[in-house]
Design a protein around this motif. Structure first.
Motif, PDB file in Angstrom:
ATOM      1  N   SER A  45      61.827  42.088  37.955  1.00 46.78           N
ATOM      2  CA  SER A  45      61.428  40.680  38.001  1.00 46.78           C
ATOM      3  C   SER A  45      59.912  40.683  38.167  1.00 46.78           C
ATOM      4  O   SER A  45      59.320  41.691  38.571  1.00 46.78           O
ATOM      5  N   LEU A  46      59.277  39.572  37.812  1.00 47.67           N
ATOM      6  CA  LEU A  46      57.816  39.492  37.876  1.00 47.67           C
ATOM      7  C   LEU A  46      57.402  38.531  38.971  1.00 47.67           C
ATOM      8  O   LEU A  46      58.097  37.561  39.246  1.00 47.67           O
ATOM      9  N   SER A  47      56.263  38.810  39.592  1.00 46.35           N
ATOM     10  CA  SER A  47      55.724  37.817  40.525  1.00 46.35           C
ATOM     11  C   SER A  47      54.212  37.776  40.366  1.00 46.35           C
ATOM     12  O   SER A  47      53.589  38.776  40.001  1.00 46.35           O
ATOM     13  N   TRP A  48      53.642  36.614  40.592  1.00 43.71           N
ATOM     14  CA  TRP A  48      52.179  36.482  40.556  1.00 43.71           C
ATOM     15  C   TRP A  48      51.795  35.363  41.510  1.00 43.71           C
ATOM     16  O   TRP A  48      52.575  34.441  41.759  1.00 43.71           O
ATOM     17  N   GLY A  49      50.607  35.474  42.063  1.00 42.12           N
ATOM     18  CA  GLY A  49      50.145  34.441  42.992  1.00 42.12           C
ATOM     19  C   GLY A  49      48.723  34.732  43.412  1.00 42.12           C
ATOM     20  O   GLY A  49      48.175  35.804  43.137  1.00 42.12           O
ATOM     21  N   LYS A  50      48.113  33.763  44.081  1.00 35.12           N
ATOM     22  CA  LYS A  50      46.719  33.905  44.505  1.00 35.12           C
ATOM     23  C   LYS A  50      46.622  34.734  45.786  1.00 35.12           C
ATOM     24  O   LYS A  50      47.418  34.563  46.710  1.00 35.12           O
ATOM     25  N   VAL A  51      45.663  35.635  45.819  1.00 36.86           N
ATOM     26  CA  VAL A  51      45.333  36.369  47.048  1.00 36.86           C
ATOM     27  C   VAL A  51      43.815  36.345  47.188  1.00 36.86           C
ATOM     28  O   VAL A  51      43.100  36.112  46.202  1.00 36.86           O
ATOM     29  N   VAL A  52      43.324  36.589  48.385  1.00 38.67           N
ATOM     30  CA  VAL A  52      41.870  36.666  48.580  1.00 38.67           C
ATOM     31  C   VAL A  52      41.522  38.119  48.878  1.00 38.67           C
ATOM     32  O   VAL A  52      42.077  38.730  49.783  1.00 38.67           O
ATOM     33  N   LYS A  53      40.647  38.689  48.066  1.00 47.56           N
ATOM     34  CA  LYS A  53      40.200  40.073  48.256  1.00 47.56           C
ATOM     35  C   LYS A  53      38.729  40.044  48.657  1.00 47.56           C
ATOM     36  O   LYS A  53      37.870  39.703  47.840  1.00 47.56           O
ATOM     37  N   ASN A  54      38.440  40.364  49.907  1.00 52.09           N
ATOM     38  CA  ASN A  54      37.051  40.403  50.394  1.00 52.09           C
ATOM     39  C   ASN A  54      36.282  39.152  49.974  1.00 52.09           C
ATOM     40  O   ASN A  54      35.173  39.226  49.450  1.00 52.09           O
ATOM     41  N   GLY A  55      36.914  38.001  50.151  1.00 46.09           N
ATOM     42  CA  GLY A  55      36.218  36.750  49.875  1.00 46.09           C
ATOM     43  C   GLY A  55      36.359  36.224  48.467  1.00 46.09           C
ATOM     44  O   GLY A  55      35.885  35.131  48.172  1.00 46.09           O
TER      45      GLY A  55
END
Length: 280
Positions: A45-55
């Motif tokens: 299954s696939l998933s995607w979403g927003k994350v914050v990487k070092n700002g």
């Protein structure tokens, strides 16, 4: 000319490419539908979403393998779950802790040969541009693996390209690039990172032999980070698609996307940036 530029200041991997393309405005739902033509959708299954990487807000894309009850995978990260994988998603966290999808021992899902993958792509009825891009990228990886292991292309039978996530990353990236109407691709030099990684055959230097083989003829950037920054899948996508390597070309920028990698580095956002625009 509508051009996509890979700005690989933190390397490149297949999942980072897809994350960046989605972040730049490509439609992941259309990609998911197209991928069903491969007839392996019961395996993932696939998933995607927003994350914050070092700002930096970026998009994280993951291929989550569906555990098959008779042959569970990845117990190195999930002791105690031996009897619960029939519920489907208990193993999601094994992807989070896996340093890099390309070398994960996922061949429990049925090891695939290069030949089988080519047949699956040819039979999938994807559009011509997607088919050609996907086949060229797989050929690049297959030839590199064959060269390292001393095998002709049709005998290459292996973990890396056989992994479902590599298949999804490569064909998914081709679908999204086609969808965005990209006419040419350019890329920065590729930082590979340094240090050592554990793969199926033991402890290897970074860049791994297959990655280095894939990057023949491609400018490699030096980088002090002791980690694998370029995976074979990411390296092959850039090596095959980019017609030119160098600094950002003069262009009118239309959209920008940031795709997150799995690892987090202390002073450095682990993201791939893509810039899409028009070159006069």
């Amino acid at each position: 000319m509508r051009t996509l530029y890979f700005d690989c200041f933190s390397g490149i991997s297949g999942d980072m490419v897809i994350g960046a393309l989605i972040d730049a405005g490509a439609d992941p739902l259309q990609m998911e539908e197209e991928l069903k033509k491969l007839n392996i959708d019961e395996e993932y299954s696939l998933s995607w979403g927003k994350v914050v990487k070092n700002g930096i807000t970026s998009t994280k894309f993951d291929v989550i393998l569906t555990s098959k009850p008779e042959q569970p995978h990845e117990h190195s990260h999930s002791h105690g779950h031996e009897h619960s994988h029939s519920h489907g998603h208990e193993h999601n966290h094994s992807h989070e802790t896996e340093p890099n999808h390309s070398h994960a021992p996922h061949n429990h899902h049925g090891s695939r040969t290069y030949k089988q993958i080519v047949e699956a792509i040819n039979e999938a009825n994807l559009n011509e541009s997607v088919t050609n891009m996907s086949l060229a990228i797989f050929k690049k990886i297959g030839e590199a693996e064959g060269h390292i292991h001393g095998l002709p292309l049709d005998k290459v039978h292996f973990h890396e390209v056989g992994a479902v996530d590599s298949i999804i990353d490569i064909i998914g990236a081709a679908i999204l690039i086609d969808q965005l109407g990209i006419e040419s691709v350019q890329s920065s030099a590729i930082p590979t990172g340094s240090g050592h990684i554990h793969i199926d055959h033991g402890v290897y230097p970074v860049p791994a032999p297959a990655t280095l083989e894939i990057l023949k003829g491609v400018p490699i950037a030096s980088n002090v980070i002791r980690s694998e920054l370029a995976t074979p899948t990411g390296a092959a996508i850039a090596a095959v698609l980019a017609g030119k390597f160098g600094t950002l070309p003069a262009m009118t920028v239309e959209s920008i996307g940031y795709g997150a990698g799995t690892k987090t580095f202390e002073n450095h956002p682990n993201v791939l940036r893509i810039i899409i625009g028009d070159i006069q």
